[in-house]
Design an enzyme around this catalytic site. Structure first.
Site, mmCIF file in Angstrom:
data_model
loop_
_atom_site.group_PDB
_atom_site.id
_atom_site.type_symbol
_atom_site.label_atom_id
_atom_site.label_comp_id
_atom_site.label_asym_id
_atom_site.label_seq_id
_atom_site.Cartn_x
_atom_site.Cartn_y
_atom_site.Cartn_z
ATOM 1 N N HIS A 174 23.103 105.218 -32.593
ATOM 2 C CA HIS A 174 23.532 106.587 -32.690
ATOM 3 C C HIS A 174 24.249 106.462 -34.658
ATOM 4 O O HIS A 174 24.217 105.749 -35.105
ATOM 5 C CB HIS A 174 25.551 106.031 -32.008
ATOM 6 C CG HIS A 174 26.790 107.139 -31.365
ATOM 7 N ND1 HIS A 174 27.374 107.479 -33.003
ATOM 8 C CD2 HIS A 174 26.127 107.806 -30.440
ATOM 9 C CE1 HIS A 174 28.674 108.257 -32.309
ATOM 10 N NE2 HIS A 174 27.734 108.829 -31.239
ATOM 11 N N ASP A 186 27.499 96.943 -32.427
ATOM 12 C CA ASP A 186 27.745 98.092 -32.044
ATOM 13 C C ASP A 186 27.965 98.441 -30.091
ATOM 14 O O ASP A 186 26.819 98.557 -29.772
ATOM 15 C CB ASP A 186 26.990 98.994 -32.466
ATOM 16 C CG ASP A 186 27.369 100.841 -31.775
ATOM 17 O OD1 ASP A 186 28.666 100.532 -31.242
ATOM 18 O OD2 ASP A 186 27.031 101.857 -32.128
ATOM 19 N N GLN A 238 28.437 101.237 -26.278
ATOM 20 C CA GLN A 238 28.460 101.006 -24.607
ATOM 21 C C GLN A 238 28.272 99.931 -24.053
ATOM 22 O O GLN A 238 28.046 100.022 -22.424
ATOM 23 C CB GLN A 238 27.403 101.918 -24.968
ATOM 24 C CG GLN A 238 27.263 103.218 -25.134
ATOM 25 C CD GLN A 238 27.738 104.321 -25.248
ATOM 26 O OE1 GLN A 238 28.449 104.086 -23.425
ATOM 27 N NE2 GLN A 238 27.939 105.608 -24.876
ATOM 28 N N LYS A 294 36.286 104.299 -23.942
ATOM 29 C CA LYS A 294 34.671 104.401 -22.965
ATOM 30 C C LYS A 294 35.258 103.282 -22.541
ATOM 31 O O LYS A 294 33.657 102.127 -21.516
ATOM 32 C CB LYS A 294 33.604 103.771 -23.513
ATOM 33 C CG LYS A 294 32.610 104.795 -24.579
ATOM 34 C CD LYS A 294 31.531 104.626 -25.657
ATOM 35 C CE LYS A 294 31.767 105.964 -26.846
ATOM 36 N NZ LYS A 294 31.151 106.582 -26.336
ATOM 37 N N CYS A 339 24.103 112.255 -30.321
ATOM 38 C CA CYS A 339 24.565 111.911 -31.331
ATOM 39 C C CYS A 339 23.294 110.977 -32.225
ATOM 40 O O CYS A 339 23.760 109.797 -32.518
ATOM 41 C CB CYS A 339 25.837 111.245 -31.287
ATOM 42 S SG CYS A 339 27.157 112.227 -31.452
#
Ligand code: 7TS
Length: 416
Positions: A132, A209, A212, A235, A374
């Site tokens: 991303h 990261d 997600q 999220k 993104c």
């Protein structure tokens, strides 16, 4: 058949849906919402809204400052949220849990503080081709300032990381390996533990990261061996404006502060200051107190349902979604097969642009995202400007996949 499906189901979907008031709304009269955009942001359960509402109604005050009752209650609630989040991710101490605004800010914090303190001209930072923008641009900024060398783990045509290319890159002696745990476009769940182990053997520090992954699968920072791990509250059923940076204590202790101001100091003189201890060193100014409390409630909510059950539910949904999508003539689906990914399906059909797909689906109340999500370099790699993306969460029912597929057939008819 329906009974069989219910027996199979990992989650009690009607019960869960009742916790999310927005899922009851109609987008237009007679058109119920089919929300398939949870990778962009999740919906919020009443438990989270009530926690925030309760704070503002009963205990609103600034934290760490007053000794009056409300200030003490606010501080206790804020710190309790931190403790719950620390337990949820397996941190050794709440001191390793820093409140930020979102994943983006967490990654920028690491690049600007750890990066500035540890990286210099010619140093290598390894990223991947599936990042991303928020795990690309912060390193690009630092690379321009410090003359760093950015290298990228290759993404295979199937949408997996090529670990042989990674092994080659490790020979360059990188100082940092920063990668996404789960791709927001391909859905690929990367072998984080293996990537981290290989990085450590090469002497590199790692950043995961988890924007997600953490909302959808069990994530334990110690099991992964992660040095830094970033994620966003919004999220994972939590509010906007609150995110987390997890960092190993020894690393955080050695890092300079990020923003300067109130709360992050122990003592200030006119020309100098002494940093506060962890985690406050990295939390300058009045933080998003209600949002932190809301995120604590979100963690409680997810924990009660169980991350393994959520993961299993999404596995069932994505397997069914891929099966149904593959039936559509001409459809192109990006990313690996169901077992290697989370609940994200990005696709294209030859008849229509992603934005047209999204617009027609919206006329039936179906919310999907269209665009580059993104992740422009990844789309460039696959030679496409945009994809339509359906993403699933714990509240999505299997029937919503059927609605999506019916909607795509409608798009094909309109643009044929
Ligand atoms: N990393 C990944 C893998 C993401 O998917 C996102 C957001 C971010 C970082 C940034 O998170 P933020 O909370 O700081 O904005 N991804 C998406 C998306 O896929 N659609 O909208 C936002």
């Amino acid at each position: 058949m329906i009974a069989d499906q219910q027996q199979l189901a990992a989650l009690d979907i009607p019960k869960i849906r009742a916790d999310f008031p927005i899922l009851e709304r109609e987008v237009r009269p007679g058109v119920p919402l089919v929300y398939l955009d949870s990778a962009a942001t999740s919906q919020k359960p009443i438990q989270v809204m009530q926690a925030m509402d309760g704070f503002y109604r009963n205990s609103n005050a600034n934290i760490h400052r007053g000794i009056h009752t409300l200030a003490e209650e606010a501080t206790a609630a804020y710190e309790l949220a931190r403790e719950r989040i620390a337990a949820f991710i397996g941190a050794t101490t709440p001191k390793e849990v820093i409140f930020t605004r979102n994943t983006t800010e967490s990654i920028n914090l690491v690049a600007q503080t750890w990066g500035r303190a540890n990286l210099d001209s010619g140093d290598v930072v390894i990223l991947t081709e599936m990042e991303h923008h928020s795990n690309l641009v912060p390193w690009q900024l630092l690379a321009a300032e410090r003359n760093l060398r950015l290298e990228f783990i290759i993404v295979t045509p199937e949408g997996l990381l090529d670990l042989e290319s990674y092994a080659e890159l490790l020979k360059l002696g990188p100082k940092m390996v920063a990668f996404t745990h789960m791709s927001n476009v391909l859905g690929t769940i990367n072998p984080a533990r293996e990537i981290i182990e290989m990085a450590h053997q090469a002497g590199a520090v790692t950043l995961v990261d988890a924007a997600q992954s953490l909302p959808h699968i069990p994530v334990d920072v110690q099991e992964l061996g992660a040095d830094f791990l970033a994620f966003s509250g919004h999220k994972m059923c939590g509010p906007n404006g609150i995110g987390i940076l997890y960092g190993r204590r020894v690393l955080l202790e050695a890092m300079p502060p990020f923003l300067g101001g109130g709360d992050m100091i122990k003592r200030v003189e006119l020309r100098s200051f002494q940093s506060n201890e962890l985690p406050y060193k990295f939390e300058a100014g009045t933080p998003a107190i209600a949002e932190a409390i809301g995120l604590g409630a979100a963690v409680d909510y997810l924990s009660e349902i169980g991350m393994q059950a959520i993961e299993q539910h999404e596995q069932e949904i994505i397997a069914y979604a891929l099966e149904r999508l593959e039936e559509i003539p001409g459809v192109q689906i990006f990313g690996p097969e169901a077992q290697q990914k989370g609940g994200v399906a990005s696709f294209m059909i030859p008849e229509a642009h992603a934005h047209d797909i999204s617009q027609v689906l919206d006329s039936d109340g179906i919310a999907v995202r269209a665009g580059h999500h993104c992740a422009m370099p990844l789309h460039d790699k696959f030679g496409i400007p945009a994809t339509a993306r359906a993403s699933f969460y714990l509240y999505n029912a299997i029937e919503e996949v059927d609605k999506l597929v019916d909607g795509i057939y409608k798009v094909k008819k309109i643009f044929a």
